[in-house]
Design an enzyme around this catalytic site. Structure first.
Site, PDB file in Angstrom:
ATOM      1  N   ASP A 144     -10.357  -2.202  12.585  1.00 40.28           N
ATOM      2  CA  ASP A 144      -9.547  -3.267  11.782  1.00 40.28           C
ATOM      3  C   ASP A 144      -9.043  -4.290  12.576  1.00 40.28           C
ATOM      4  OD1 ASP A 144      -9.664  -2.363   9.396  1.00 40.28           O
ATOM      5  OD2 ASP A 144      -8.017  -0.750   9.548  1.00 40.28           O
ATOM      6  N   GLU A 161     -11.004  -4.742   2.421  1.00 39.84           N
ATOM      7  CA  GLU A 161     -10.401  -5.389   1.484  1.00 39.84           C
ATOM      8  C   GLU A 161     -11.041  -6.661   0.760  1.00 39.84           C
ATOM      9  OE1 GLU A 161      -9.137  -4.075   3.793  1.00 39.84           O
ATOM     10  OE2 GLU A 161      -6.997  -3.475   3.214  1.00 39.84           O
ATOM     11  N   LYS A 214       0.528  -6.294   2.089  1.00 39.04           N
ATOM     12  CA  LYS A 214      -0.119  -5.079   2.226  1.00 39.04           C
ATOM     13  C   LYS A 214       0.109  -4.348   3.432  1.00 39.04           C
ATOM     14  CE  LYS A 214      -4.922  -3.429   1.778  1.00 39.04           C
ATOM     15  NZ  LYS A 214      -4.911  -2.449   0.845  1.00 39.04           N
ATOM     16  N   ASP A 274       0.664  -1.187   0.081  1.00 38.68           N
ATOM     17  CA  ASP A 274      -0.134  -0.142   0.020  1.00 38.68           C
ATOM     18  C   ASP A 274       0.929   1.390   0.162  1.00 38.68           C
ATOM     19  OD1 ASP A 274      -2.098  -1.704  -0.212  1.00 38.68           O
ATOM     20  OD2 ASP A 274      -3.149  -0.652   1.707  1.00 38.68           O
ATOM     21  N   ASN A 302      -4.884  -1.950  -4.312  1.00 36.59           N
ATOM     22  CA  ASN A 302      -6.121  -2.113  -3.191  1.00 36.59           C
ATOM     23  C   ASN A 302      -5.982  -1.288  -2.060  1.00 36.59           C
ATOM     24  OD1 ASN A 302      -8.702  -3.016  -2.566  1.00 36.59           O
ATOM     25  ND2 ASN A 302      -8.010  -4.985  -1.803  1.00 36.59           N
ATOM     26  N   HIS A 314      -4.808  -8.978   3.794  1.00 37.57           N
ATOM     27  CA  HIS A 314      -3.816  -9.226   4.843  1.00 37.57           C
ATOM     28  C   HIS A 314      -4.324  -9.532   6.323  1.00 37.57           C
ATOM     29  CE1 HIS A 314      -4.168  -4.761   5.855  1.00 37.57           C
ATOM     30  NE2 HIS A 314      -5.231  -5.176   5.076  1.00 37.57           N
ATOM     31  N   ARG A 315      -5.447  -8.899   6.600  1.00 39.01           N
ATOM     32  CA  ARG A 315      -5.861  -9.139   7.897  1.00 39.01           C
ATOM     33  C   ARG A 315      -6.706 -10.610   8.183  1.00 39.01           C
ATOM     34  NH1 ARG A 315      -4.095  -5.076   9.974  1.00 39.01           N
ATOM     35  NH2 ARG A 315      -4.571  -3.010   9.172  1.00 39.01           N
TER      36      ARG A 315
END
Ligand SMILES: Nc1ncnc2c1ncn2[C@@H]1O[C@H](COP(=O)(O)OP(=O)(O)OP(=O)(O)O)[C@@H](O)[C@H]1O
Ligand SMILES: Nc1ccn([C@H]2C[C@H](O)[C@@H](COP(=O)(O)O)O2)c(=O)n1
Length: 674
Positions: free
Chosen positions: A326, A354, A434, A52, A94, A398-399
């Protein structure tokens, strides 16, 4: 970073140690844009290096910023509100933290520069993430913004228009706070002669992210007046002024995985997180309170946190997570280890991230066997008594990858028996790039697993059968470590030769083996600090290695060293006795062979490539003599383990051999194809 199709996490155990967090994504991308819009040079220390931030850096370069990266420092010379190019196509992957503020900033700048036109797009998922509320706000201001695909979604084109700042700029705040952030970052460019007021329509979500924006604006000379959470006034005469040097604090959302890790597995010692702490300006730092509510014991320093397990099982929670959108995802996985059902509320924004994170999280937790209830804006997760092995989809998010890695602690499951434990397969692990490219490396650096849980593939066979080549490629495909056990006998031979120890002196050789100061750097072997890797490949050294390896005392001296290579997430070990003596419990054992003619020819080609001439017949005689000695010695002779699979690669190429071994391995894994 693990750039492989999947990464298998064996059952993990206790955690302890220190993790250095990468820089915050939210802060990094805001700072980059602010530095880009400013006059002069800004030095950012510890900027996040991730997908990112890379797209933001590339966009700023395209627009005319000079950017120099030098270790921990990134120096950006801004374009001072006047992009150097009148038109550009920007690819923003993204990265919502790049797309939204750049759209706003360029839309405003395009009204000030006749003929300027910029297009902003990204990956497919970016084009599915709504941006209509921001587009409406910008059009309301007089900017010309065209949606090039679906109305209300990127890609977008901004070009021209006439700003009308008389009335307050209205923006919805209940879908994403990034729209307000985008306007806050862009409108100082227009507030030169008059103040500009932004009014939020609807209940503003994720307020802590707005606080980050205001904090960083202040550092660049813009003191926004906040009137409640409904009105924001950007003062007249605004002008971005670089503060010179700014330090990027660690990412508080990324800290959540290690806070959870401490809460779940910090049993004997704490997990220490450096880079973010009580002084953080990020809202997700309040994840710490949620973890404490679940039982974690947290010691907070201004720029570090230490976390230990407190309550176990964790305590179930019912929490409004709007303030930690998040990091709250991490709670969903912690809930598997709780003493009752946990409910995460007010998380509707997860659906436009995402991926649709509510649906994705529910789906993947169910694969593990959990009972999950999914609502429009909530998730209810029940604790899990018996985990199932699961192949976790990560949705290019990613999370999802980082959160679900916590399911690998299922051996510690308070509702389990401590014996039943399963691995977790993380698909597309590189999606962590990311925000946290080295997440899994960081995880493995602070967790332990039972040796027996760490998977091993052994590849034994005669000289030049291709063991090392196969072993390295299989390991690369699985993301595992390698052990070239032959190199340990070779380095012992070399050390003995240098020390004048005879190949017949068993005890002297064993003492030499024990005293060697070895370091391994990838495939390089360092003996007392000297890189001896090339010397080890000498035919004479190989021959002496074969001789000395017949001594039981030498083999015993090298035993522990070899066992020590069994490290997370797995090991491919090649040699002569890997499957029979060193790793008898290996999950897959291969006995690799090829005809003596094929092997001699391969060795000849290797020597020719190094510029060394040799005779094929001599080489063949040498390797046959070496095989004979290795096969007939009394201790740990070269032979297939009883449960080894044989692979003759005389006619089989390297890639085909690798795919065969990986296929054999996967056939033994418990993951289904869901
Ligand atoms: N399947 C294969 N087909 C053809 N060549 C191969 C194959 N596998 C390996 N080779 C080649 O054979 C040579 C010897 O391979 P490698 O060094 O991996 O063997 P090794 O068994 O580890 O040897 P050593 O026992 O001496 O350490 C290399 O040049 C390698 O590229
Ligand atoms: N597990 C092992 C590995 C190697 N050796 C001995 C026998 C070999 O001839 C010699 C060199 O090995 P290479 O590098 O050619 O694989 O080391 C052994 O006894 N046991």
């Amino acid at each position: 970073m693990y750039s492989i199709p999947y990464l298998d996490l064996p059952p993990l155990g206790h955690a302890a140690g220190t993790v250095q967090l990468p820089g915050s994504k939210s802060i990094s991308n805001r700072l980059l844009l602010l530095a880009g819009l400013s006059e002069g040079t800004t030095t950012l220390v510890d900027l996040l290096d991730s997908d990112d931030t890379r797209v933001m850096l590339a966009a700023l370069r395209t627009l005319g910023c000079a950017i120099v990266q030098d270790g921990r420092l990134t120096r950006i010379t801004g374009f001072a509100g006047r992009p150097q190019v009148a038109s550009a196509e920007l690819f923003l992957g993204n990265a919502g933290t790049a797309m939204r503020p750049l759209t706003a900033a360029l839309a405003v700048l395009a009204t000030q520069q006749g003929g300027a036109a910029y297009t902003l797009g990204g990956v497919k998922r970016m084009h599915e993430r709504p941006i209509g509320d921001l587009v409406d706000a910008l059009r309301g201001l007089g900017c010309t913004v065209d949606c090039l695909g679906t109305e209300g979604y990127p890609p977008l084109r901004v070009a021209g228009g006439t700003l009308d700042l008389a009335a307050p700029v209205k923006v919805r705040g209940d879908v994403s706070s990034q729209f307000l952030t985008a306007l806050l970052l862009a409108l100082p460019l227009a507030a030169t002669d008059r103040a500009v007021t932004i009014e939020v329509v609807g209940e503003l979500i994720s307020k802590p992210y707005i606080e980050i924006t205001l904090n960083l604006l202040a550092r660049f000379g813009i003191a926004v007046e906040r009137q409640g959470w409904e009105r924001f006034v950007i003062p007249a005469g605004s002008r971005y002024v670089t503060p010179g040097e700014v330090h990027v604090e660690g990412d508080a959302s990324s800290a959540s995985y290690f806070i959870a890790l401490g809460a779940i597995a910090g049993v004997d010692a704490p997990v220490r997180i450096e880079g973010v702490g009580a002084a953080s300006i990020q809202g997700d730092i309040r994840f710490k309170e949620a973890a404490e509510a679940m039982g974690a014991v947290v010691h907070a320093e201004p720029n570090a946190l230490e976390i230990r397990r407190g309550a176990w099982p964790l305590k179930a929670i019912d929490l409004d997570c709007n303030h930690i959108p998040d990091a709250a995802m991490t709670l969903a996985v912690m809930a598997l280890y709780a003493d009752g059902p946990s409910t995460l509320r007010n998380i509707a924004s997860w659906r436009v991230k995402e991926t649709d994170r509510i649906a994705a999280m529910a789906c993947e937790l169910r694969k593990l066997g959990a009972t999950v209830e999914e609502g429009e804006d909530f998730l209810r997760v029940e604790p899990l008594a018996r985990f199932q092995p699961a192949s976790i989809h990560t949705y290019d998010d990613h999370r999802m990858a980082m959160c679900l890695s916590l399911a690998a602690f299922n051996r510690l499951n308070p509702a389990g028996d401590g014996e039943h434990a399963v691995p977790v397969r993380i698909l597309d692990p590189k999606c962590v790039a990311k925000t946290f490219p080295d997440y899994f490396e960081a995880l493995f650096s602070v967790v332990e697993a039972r040796a027996a849980d760490i998977p091993v593939i052994t590849i034994d066979g005669p000289t030049a059968s291709g063991k090392g080549t196969l072993s390295a490629s299989v390991a690369a495909q699985l993301g595992w470590h390698t052990l070239d056990s032959g190199s340990l006998y070779r380095v012992t031979a070399l050390a003995a030769r240098r020390a004048g120890v005879s190949a017949d002196d068993e005890q002297g050789l064993a003492a030499t083996a024990r005293a060697m100061q070895l370091r391994f750097e990838g495939v390089r072997v360092l003996l007392a600090g000297e890189d001896v890797s090339d010397e080890l490949r000498d035919e004479a050294v190989g021959m002496m290695a074969s001789r000395i390896s017949a001594w039981p005392a030498v083999r015993a001296a090298l035993y522990d060293l070899q066992c020590g290579f069994r490290q997370l997430p797995g090991l491919v070990a090649d040699g002569r006795d890997m499957g029979t003596v060193i790793f008898p419990d290996a999950g897959l054992k291969i006995f690799l062979t090829a005809t003596a003619a094929a092997r001699a020819e391969r060795r000849l080609n290797q020597l020719i490539a190094k510029g060394i001439s040799a005779s094929l017949d001599d080489l063949r005689a040498d390797l046959e003599a070496r095989d004979e000695r290795d096969r007939t010695r009394a201790t740990a002779p070269l032979r297939p383990a009883e449960d080894a699979l044989r692979l003759d690669n005389s006619q089989l190429g390297i890639e085909a051999s690798v795919q065969q071994v990986v296929a054999w391995w996967n056939a033994r894994q418990p993951f289904d194809a869901r």
